[in-house]
Design an enzyme around this catalytic site. Structure first.
Site, PDB file in Angstrom:
ATOM      1  N   ALA A 244       0.861  -1.182   0.000  1.00  0.00           N
ATOM      2  CA  ALA A 244       0.000   0.000   0.000  1.00  0.00           C
ATOM      3  C   ALA A 244       0.899   1.233   0.000  1.00  0.00           C
ATOM      4  O   ALA A 244       2.107   1.131   0.239  1.00  0.00           O
ATOM      5  CB  ALA A 244      -0.899  -0.014   1.224  1.00  0.00           C
ATOM      6  N   LYS A 245       0.277   2.383  -0.268  1.00  0.00           N
ATOM      7  CA  LYS A 245       1.088   3.613  -0.364  1.00  0.00           C
ATOM      8  C   LYS A 245       1.833   3.910   0.930  1.00  0.00           C
ATOM      9  O   LYS A 245       2.869   4.558   0.932  1.00  0.00           O
ATOM     10  CB  LYS A 245       0.193   4.787  -0.754  1.00  0.00           C
ATOM     11  CG  LYS A 245      -0.327   4.643  -2.180  1.00  0.00           C
ATOM     12  CD  LYS A 245      -0.424   5.947  -2.934  1.00  0.00           C
ATOM     13  CE  LYS A 245      -0.494   5.697  -4.428  1.00  0.00           C
ATOM     14  NZ  LYS A 245      -1.788   5.995  -5.024  1.00  0.00           N
ATOM     15  N   ARG A 246       1.319   3.392   2.049  1.00  0.00           N
ATOM     16  CA  ARG A 246       1.976   3.700   3.328  1.00  0.00           C
ATOM     17  C   ARG A 246       3.224   2.840   3.577  1.00  0.00           C
ATOM     18  O   ARG A 246       3.961   3.089   4.521  1.00  0.00           O
ATOM     19  CB  ARG A 246       0.985   3.549   4.482  1.00  0.00           C
ATOM     20  CG  ARG A 246       0.403   2.168   4.590  1.00  0.00           C
ATOM     21  CD  ARG A 246      -0.634   2.048   5.686  1.00  0.00           C
ATOM     22  NE  ARG A 246      -1.238   0.731   5.618  1.00  0.00           N
ATOM     23  CZ  ARG A 246      -2.206   0.383   4.777  1.00  0.00           C
ATOM     24  NH1 ARG A 246      -2.713   1.279   3.960  1.00  0.00           N
ATOM     25  NH2 ARG A 246      -2.670  -0.840   4.744  1.00  0.00           N
TER      26      ARG A 246
END
Ligand code: GLU
Length: 283
Positions: A244-246
């Site tokens: 995920a982007k995180r």
């Protein structure tokens, strides 16, 4: 053959994006075709110019080249509006005033492939109440799925190398085509743009296979060509979870800053060799 890579500039690209961009790029280049970039920035409140710049730098660092200037969804809002107006004139969409809390609180709300299905509350509003609330309340626009599927009947798409894949849009319920806080939705914008750009092969992650159910129906409703689809495996972390982007450690900007050779990384990804701790998995 014309393919595209379509990042949303709401965060840094990671290894999963690299894998997807390389797959779409190589499919086109291998066939002597074209590869385009599309910046999925119709949501002005979450998109950042800095992420667009970083994405272009990342892709060039991987050794990818693309044709023409990138298409920006923020420049395409008029087309999204026009398509929505057409569906509205045919009675296929309706305004919905419900909040997330309203929907979550509805005990009747069944579940679909992407979470809670909309229970249909606003589909049944009386015309006068609808008109009054349209002027006064924030609203999104939803597709009347029952009417739409009754109109189009059975649908399928070609999954590359696998043949016909049945589309099951009804499982998604009354999906949003224009959000309360943005002038379109991913489904509407992506379907219209793939057609406008002349995309012949949509190469993207298998997490989006359920979206293709909906995109196929929108193509039928809007009279658009249907591309061939290739839904590829996803880059997962050590726990087997899709990136995920995180997940900052897997961000291409971080790898770039750490002196990783982008073209060597791209060659490894092509060969299915992932950095330690990452793997490719089909969901
Ligand atoms: N902007 C979308 C995403 O990043 C594109 C998905 C697609 O390839 O259709 O998830």
């Amino acid at each position: 053959m014309l393919t595209r890579f379509a990042p949303s500039p709401t965060g840094e690209l990671h290894l999963g994006h690299a894998y997807s961009a390389i797959a779409a790029h190589d499919a086109a280049r291998g066939a002597g075709g074209q590869f385009y970039l599309r910046i999925d920035d119709f949501d002005g409140s979450r998109s950042r110019g800095a992420y667009v710049d970083a994405a272009l730098t990342d892709l060039a660092w991987l050794g990818l080249s693309w044709d023409g200037p990138p298409v920006h969804q923020s420049q395409r809002l008029g087309d999204y509006d026009a398509a929505l107006a057409g569906l509205r004139a045919r009675g296929l969409v309706y305004p919905c005033f419900c909040t997330r809390a309203d929907i979550a609180a509805s005990l009747a709300a069944p579940h679909g492939p992407a979470g809670t299905l909309y229970p249909g509350t606003c589909r049944h509003l009386a015309p006068r109440e609808r008109e009054r609330r349209l002027d006064e309340e924030p609203h999104c626009w939803r597709l009347d799925m029952r009417r739409a599927t009754a109109l189009e009947g059975e649908l399928w798409w070609e999954e590359e190398g696998q043949g016909a894949h049945p589309a099951d849009p009804a499982a998604h319920g009354d999906i949003v085509l224009a959000r309360k806080d943005a002038p379109a939705s991913y489904h509407l914008a992506s379907t219209l743009d793939d057609a406008m750009m002349g995309v012949t092969h949509v190469v993207r992650g298998a997490d989006l296979i359920a979206s293709t159910d909906v995109h196929r129906l929108l193509q039928a409703l809007l009279g658009l060509a249907t591309p061939v689809y290739r839904h590829h495996a996803l880059v997962c972390d050590a726990a087997g979870k899709r990136l995920a982007k995180r997940d900052a450690a897997a961000s291409l900007a971080a790898l770039r800053a750490n002196g990783v050779d982008g073209e060597k990384l791209a060659a490894d990804l092509r060969a299915g060799r992932l950095p330690a701790g990452y793997s490719l998995q089909m969901p």
